[in-house]
Scaffold this active site. Structure first.
Site, PDB file in Angstrom:
ATOM      1  N   GLU B  60      67.482  45.211  46.514  1.00 22.11           N
ATOM      2  CA  GLU B  60      68.766  44.766  47.410  1.00 22.11           C
ATOM      3  C   GLU B  60      69.306  43.633  46.564  1.00 22.11           C
ATOM      4  O   GLU B  60      70.741  43.547  46.193  1.00 22.11           O
ATOM      5  CB  GLU B  60      68.452  44.320  48.776  1.00 22.11           C
ATOM      6  CG  GLU B  60      68.420  45.557  49.717  1.00 22.11           C
ATOM      7  CD  GLU B  60      67.000  46.098  49.930  1.00 22.11           C
ATOM      8  OE1 GLU B  60      65.981  45.487  49.263  1.00 22.11           O
ATOM      9  OE2 GLU B  60      66.702  47.317  50.505  1.00 22.11           O
ATOM     10  N   HIS B 129      62.254  45.325  61.471  1.00 25.86           N
ATOM     11  CA  HIS B 129      63.396  46.141  61.092  1.00 25.86           C
ATOM     12  C   HIS B 129      64.274  46.092  62.432  1.00 25.86           C
ATOM     13  O   HIS B 129      65.155  47.015  62.775  1.00 25.86           O
ATOM     14  CB  HIS B 129      62.819  47.509  61.157  1.00 25.86           C
ATOM     15  CG  HIS B 129      62.166  47.800  59.810  1.00 25.86           C
ATOM     16  ND1 HIS B 129      60.953  47.284  59.238  1.00 25.86           N
ATOM     17  CD2 HIS B 129      62.589  48.594  58.858  1.00 25.86           C
ATOM     18  CE1 HIS B 129      60.769  47.742  58.214  1.00 25.86           C
ATOM     19  NE2 HIS B 129      61.774  48.510  57.691  1.00 25.86           N
TER      20      HIS B 129
END
Lengths: 367, 339
Positions: B60, B129
């Protein structure tokens, strides 16, 4: 039906990528007398401006953090001679890179003084120097944080079909930071035209190289991603110019980026507040004596090109005047108007926000 | 007028902008060959090729940074985070580069980039998450933070975000990619920074955004059955914030409840409550209340997870409190921080 071969761990040593050393020979003709004089002049300018910056810092005309480039001039100046039209992105010890790339000493000094005439209008400061006109893209203060950006600049240049690389400068300290490794992986994966230049000055702030990394040949960071690499001494500005030119040629050939580790040395502390007492006694003096880039070039000019001392002294005097002029300009320039405080939080909309408005051209914008 | 799922509305917006502007490209994990982890980018690789629909390794910080550099150099990247939870390893890139470059360079380098992906809790995804990042990104000047609750706005806002000359954090939701709604066939944009009154009302203003705006409507429906008229505002943009719509509504109703998925402490609701009381103090009949996720990291077990998330009962209870009505014991929230 034959089953497809299953993915499997490679036997030991079978999957080790070959060590891709930069094998291209020096691509440029040797410097002429005038070319080398110009490089010398530029290196002297970098040093003089930094010396004045140090003085201005002690007088509290320059505030905040201030990282000086003294000792490393041959790297930026040599690289600029090979990549004058390319994109550059650098870290926070970047006054020298900016000037080598073509930002005026006035615009740099005014930025350091926090004046509105500075290249970043006093919004950036020492660590955030930018100049779009010469494709100098900063000026970044988080160690290693800017390295991934270089890939994007190269991506854009390639998408537009430009014959340009992005040259990305960082230090040995940045080569331990996560985004640096990610950037190397992506650059090689996408075969981007990037020349990564690790300026190894042997100290990440106060920590010497051997205490930051178990591997002290920083160019070896390229091996695990299959990237072409070279480690070279950076004392000789002509040698830097040739090897950066070779790296540029390789990167533009579509064979992928290059990691150059250029060995250099900084004479000052990490920043102006660092007295650099962590160096072994005599190390700095020995470096200055043996491998000062300015002295080496001066010697080459005299011995190889027969330039006399009077010519060199006149050149130095001229540069002194230019550096002093930068100081005077910065000192006399106005500070930013308080009404400009919010001017650069959001960019004004330059492109259409109306539906059904095709772009005037089918080509991506030029920068 | 077509009925589209949100993922289809987003895909249509992406496709149109890719066709319109050759500097637009989509980059992220699994966006190309896999057709997107949530199938938003289905079919786009085939149409636009691998230089414009670009798979990345799991990296990322690396690809967010690549997008930022490309935006500086004149491209208009759309960077997909498979979820915003993963953006946290690229936080430095988004904050220290994307948000600050225009200012640090004295206006020389603007960064027209969209970071997009699902935000907040889905179901049973556990602590790492399920984070709502709204308040993290809304904190920083230089970023725009945008979200939607239906296909119409998903389409119109994404198109505006891609055309915007500033970095935009575009917050989606795993749970609503399949949610359907009408989207006009003609091209249109929904401007950033403009809230939408989803339901007009006179007794109380219920402010929300993202998928919680739908929950706000459900709560308003229940309250209507009790004779309470609730005005539901979907902010759509957290930055810039549409003060005008917000304040004019609260000044009419005199009561305000903010509903969001992020945590109570230093959440966006705190900012909105502060601004509303600063601007509308003389019109307020009750304190501004907040209904948010409870102050605990997301547990896995379904029953615990349900306790954490805001639900209709808690919204109704907060509305009752704002209206000075007694709340039936059954509707009262379990003892914990937050309304």
């Amino acid at each position: 039906m034959t089953a497809p071969p299953l993915p499997t761990a490679a036997p030991p040593d079978a999957d080790v990528p070959p060590d891709r050393l930069l094998t291209l020979p020096d691509p440029l003709p040797p410097c002429t007398r005038d070319e080398l004089l110009a490089l010398y002049r530029q290196m002297v300018l970098l040093r003089r401006v930094e010396e004045l910056a140090a003085k201005a810092y002690t007088q509290r005309r320059i505030l905040g953090f201030c990282h000086l480039y003294i000792g490393q001039e041959s790297v930026a100046v040599g690289a600029a001679a090979a990549t004058s039209d390319d994109y550059w992105i650098a870290a926070y010890r970047e006054h020298g890179h900016a000037m080598a790339k073509g930002v005026s000493a006035r615009a740099v000094m005014a930025e350091l003084f926090g004046k509105v005439t500075g290249c970043s209008k006093g919004q950036g400061g020492s660590m955030h120097i930018y100049d779009r006109d010469v494709r100098f893209m900063g000026g970044h203060g988080i160690v290693g944080g800017h390295v991934p950006l270089a890939n994007g600049v190269a991506w854009a240049a390639r998408a537009r079909g430009e014959d340009r690389v992005c040259v990305c400068f960082f230090g040995d300290g940045a080569a331990n930071q996560g985004p640096f490794f990610e950037a190397l992986c992506l650059a090689e994966l996408y075969k981007l035209p990037v020349v990564f230049i690790c300026e190894n000055n042997f100290y990440a702030m106060g920590t010497p190289l051997h205490r930051q990394s178990a591997v002290t040949d920083m160019s070896l960071r390229a091996r695990g991603v299959g990237m072409t690499r070279e480690q070279l001494d950076g004392w000789d500005v002509e040698h830097v110019r040739q090897r950066v030119a070779a790296a540029r040629r390789h990167a533009l050939s579509g064979q992928g980026p290059v990691l150059l580790e250029i060995v250099t040395y900084r004479y000052r502390g990490h920043s102006m507040s660092d007295p650099a007492k962590y160096r072994p006694e005599g190390e700095l003096e020995a470096r200055k004596e043996k491998s000062d880039p300015l002295q080496l070039t001066r010697r080459a000019l005299a011995e190889v090109h027969g330039v006399d001392a009077a010519t060199l002294d006149a050149l130095v005097a001229e540069v002194d005047a230019e550096a002093q002029d930068a100081w005077d300009f910065a000192e006399q320039s106005p500070i930013p108007d308080p009404t400009q405080l919010y001017d650069y939080v959001y960019a004004p909309q330059r492109t259409s926000m109306l539906a059904d408005t095709p772009l005037p051209s089918s080509r991506p914008r030029e920068t | 007028m077509a009925v589209l799922a949100i993922r289809e509305a987003l895909r249509r917006a992406l496709r149109e902008e890719l066709l319109r502007d050759p500097s637009v490209f989509l980059m992220g994990e699994e966006v190309a060959h896999y057709n997107g982890a949530y199938k938003v980018s289905q079919g786009l690789l085939e149409e636009f090729g691998d230089r414009r629909i670009v798979d990345t390794p799991i990296s990322e910080a690396g690809f967010a940074g690549l997008g930022i550099g490309a935006a500086m150099a004149g491209m208009r990247p759309v960077i997909e985070f498979m979820t915003w939870n993963f953006s946290l390893v690229a936080f430095d890139q988004v904050i220290n580069s994307a948000a600050k470059l225009y200012q640090m360079s004295g206006g020389q380098y603007h960064v027209p980039i969209v970071f997009r992906g699902p935000n907040g809790a889905a179901e049973n995804l556990g602590s790492q998450h399920s984070t709502s990042v709204d308040s993290l990104y809304a904190h920083f000047p230089g970023l725009k933070v945008v979200t939607y609750c239906d296909p119409h706005d998903a389409y119109g806002l994404l198109k505006s975000a891609i055309r915007d000359d500033n970095p935009v954090c575009f917050l989606e939701s795993e749970l609503t990619y399949g949610q359907k709604g009408e989207v006009p066939d003609h091209e249109f944009l929904v401007p950033l920074g403009r809230a939408r009154v989803r339901r007009a009302g006179t007794d109380l203003t219920l402010v929300s955004w993202g998928k919680q705006a739908m929950q706000a409507e459900a709560a308003a429906e229940r309250l209507a059955a009790e004779g309470v008229s609730v005005e539901v505002i979907d902010l759509r943009s957290l930055r810039p914030l549409d003060h005008e719509t917000l304040f004019s509504s609260v000044c009419r109703t005199g009561r305000c409840v903010v509903l969001h998925e992020g945590y109570l402490f230093a959440g966006v609701g705190a900012e909105i409550a502060a601004r509303v009381q600063e601007a509308c103090f003389d019109w307020l009949q009750a304190p501004v209340l907040r209904v948010t996720s409870r102050d605990v990291n997301q547990p896995y077990a379904s029953n615990l997870e349900k306790l954490v998330m805001p639900d209709t009962d808690r919204i109704v209870a907060a509305a009752h409190r704002a209206l000075g009505r007694p709340t039936p014991a059954a509707d009262r929230a379990p003892a914990a921080t937050g309304a």
